[in-house]
Motif scaffolding. Structure first.
Motif, PDB file in Angstrom:
ATOM      1  N   ASN A   1       0.819  -1.217   0.000  1.00  0.00           N
ATOM      2  CA  ASN A   1       0.000   0.000   0.000  1.00  0.00           C
ATOM      3  C   ASN A   1       0.851   1.265   0.000  1.00  0.00           C
ATOM      4  OD1 ASN A   1      -2.512   1.508   0.100  1.00  0.00           O
ATOM      5  ND2 ASN A   1      -1.851   2.026   2.171  1.00  0.00           N
TER       6      ASN A   1
ATOM      7  N   GLU B   1       2.502   1.584  -3.416  1.00  0.00           N
ATOM      8  CA  GLU B   1       1.451   1.858  -4.394  1.00  0.00           C
ATOM      9  C   GLU B   1       0.971   3.314  -4.266  1.00  0.00           C
ATOM     10  OE1 GLU B   1      -1.949  -1.196  -5.214  1.00  0.00           O
ATOM     11  OE2 GLU B   1      -2.704   0.382  -3.914  1.00  0.00           O
ATOM     12  N   ASN B   2       0.784   3.770  -3.037  1.00  0.00           N
ATOM     13  CA  ASN B   2       0.401   5.177  -2.815  1.00  0.00           C
ATOM     14  C   ASN B   2       1.460   6.116  -3.387  1.00  0.00           C
ATOM     15  OD1 ASN B   2      -1.921   4.535  -1.491  1.00  0.00           O
ATOM     16  ND2 ASN B   2      -1.206   5.100   0.559  1.00  0.00           N
TER      17      ASN B   2
ATOM     18  N   LYS C   1       1.032   6.059  -7.049  1.00  0.00           N
ATOM     19  CA  LYS C   1      -0.237   6.643  -7.492  1.00  0.00           C
ATOM     20  C   LYS C   1      -0.293   8.144  -7.253  1.00  0.00           C
ATOM     21  CE  LYS C   1      -3.451   4.229  -5.377  1.00  0.00           C
ATOM     22  NZ  LYS C   1      -4.729   3.584  -4.987  1.00  0.00           N
TER      23      LYS C   1
ATOM     24  N   GLY D   1      -6.573   1.965   2.774  1.00  0.00           N
ATOM     25  CA  GLY D   1      -5.211   1.437   2.789  1.00  0.00           C
ATOM     26  C   GLY D   1      -4.405   1.807   4.023  1.00  0.00           C
TER      27      GLY D   1
HETATM   28 MG   LIG Z   1      -3.604   3.344  -0.837  1.00  0.00          MG
END
Ligand SMILES: [Mg+2]
Ligand SMILES: Nc1ncnc2c1ncn2[C@@H]1O[C@H](COP(=O)(O)OP(=O)(O)OP(=O)(O)O)[C@@H](O)[C@H]1O
Length: 343
Positions: free
Chosen positions: A237, A240-241, A244, A310
């Motif tokens: 997470n 990925e954050n 993103k 998340g």
């Molecule tokens: Mg997230």
């Protein structure tokens, strides 16, 4: 009952408590009541001390009718609001009424959190559901024979269904993590390998976003005790954050450091930093970032398919490992998420 026995009993009550006599004056108050209501209240008329109409009515009523009564009392010590449930009980064999304050702030907050949670979940589910229903209707009617439109709509419907599926998956995961939070993980694992393989899984996502992903870790293996699936979820997470939301910075660095005496853990620990060079997070969001469904930039997060759960999951997992999660960021300066785990 003698007066001193009565006074002793009132001071033994483990909550703010006071006795109001038939003359409507406060006869005895225990230390908890003195710190709640003020030091010099004994001998004063209760209405000049309690002041809130609800509780004045309840005490008066009890004095007159010799029946129990109850009321709410709100207090504010400058920093925070406290809600008390106040019980008035006539004391048998005397003309006095015992007034006891029970702090129900936590109950109220828990109730409010539960209501917010249900409202949030419903809202999060309703948005994709509404979209699905709209497209089903269109496909049954106007777009029935339009093959091109049908394919496009089915793709959108699949995306929306996926979003609902992810949300339900995250909710279940959060539930599991929360219920296990007090159970210490006991599986031996090697951390660098675990992070390395997490990064490998995320590499395609990084490539698509044009983000360079790098890992800097000590050469020797880092063995520790933990829950490898859950730790993998944490790094997934966070990385990925970073891709993103911070991917515009072009790179995401993961740096692992060992220390024999970590300041936060007061002992041997490992720090894993996930660093991005993106837009960063406004300081006003930082304290709430790990709340369920909290998004700093809700439009962008939703657009990217995020559920906002998340970091709540991350925080519970880190807590379960007796570790800490630290977030440092400034607008325009990228973000650094640090996981500190004891070894
Ligand atoms: Mg997230
Ligand atoms: N590296 C980052 N840079 C900028 N904002 C971030 C970063 N990491 C998290 N955020 C903000 O914090 C919010 C919460 O993150 P969280 O991981 O809890 O939810 P999400 O990514 O939206 O959803 P999910 O992780 O469930 O898919 C994000 O919506 C985003 O606004």
């Amino acid at each position: 009952m003698t007066d001193t026995l009565l006074a002793d009993l009132v001071s033994a009550i483990p909550a703010p408590a006071l006795l109001v006599g038939q003359t409507e004056r406060i006869v005895v108050a225990n230390t908890e009541a003195l710190s709640l209501l003020g030091q010099a209240i004994e001998g004063r008329h209760f209405a000049t001390i309690l002041r809130q109409p609800q509780i004045i009515d309840a005490v008066e009523q009890s004095l007159r009718s010799k029946e129990p009564g109850r009321a709410r009392h709100l207090s504010n010590d400058g920093a925070q609001d406290t809600t008390f449930e106040v019980q008035c009980r006539p004391v048998n064999g005397t003309d006095a009424v015992l007034v006891v304050f029970q702090d129900v702030t936590h109950l109220e907050q828990a109730g409010q959190m539960r209501r917010d949670f249900v409202a949030n979940v419903s809202h999060e589910l309703r948005t994709p559901l509404t979209a699905l229903m709209g497209f089903i209707e269109t496909l049954q009617g106007p777009a029935r024979d339009d093959t091109a439109a049908r394919d496009r709509f089915l793709q959108i419907m699949a995306d929306e269904a996926n979003r609902m599926n992810r949300l339900v998956g995250d909710l279940l995961s959060l539930n599991r993590v929360e219920s296990e939070e007090r159970v210490r993980p006991k599986e031996p694992l090697e951390l660098t390998g675990l992070i390395q393989s997490t990064l490998n899984t995320l590499r395609p996502l990084a490539d698509d976003a044009g983000v360079e992903l790098s890992l800097d870790a000590p050469n020797e293996p880092i063995t520790m005790v933990g829950d490898s699936d859950q730790l993998r979820q944490v790094f997934t997470n966070l990385v990925e954050n970073a891709i993103k939301y911070g991917g515009s910075g072009g790179r995401v660095d993961v740096i692992v450091n060992l220390s024999e005496r970590d300041t936060a853990m007061r002992g041997p620990a490992v720090r894993i930093k996930i660093i991005d060079q993106g837009p960063g997070i406004d300081a006003k969001h930082l304290p709430r970032l790990t709340e369920r469904f909290y998004r700093a930039d809700s439009h962008r997060s939703r657009e990217l398919g995020g559920t906002g759960l998340g970091l709540a999951i991350v925080k519970h997992i880190v807590n379960r490992h007796r570790g800490r999660l630290k977030v440092d960021s400034e607008l325009g300066q990228g973000a650094v998420f640090t996981v500190i785990l004891p070894r």
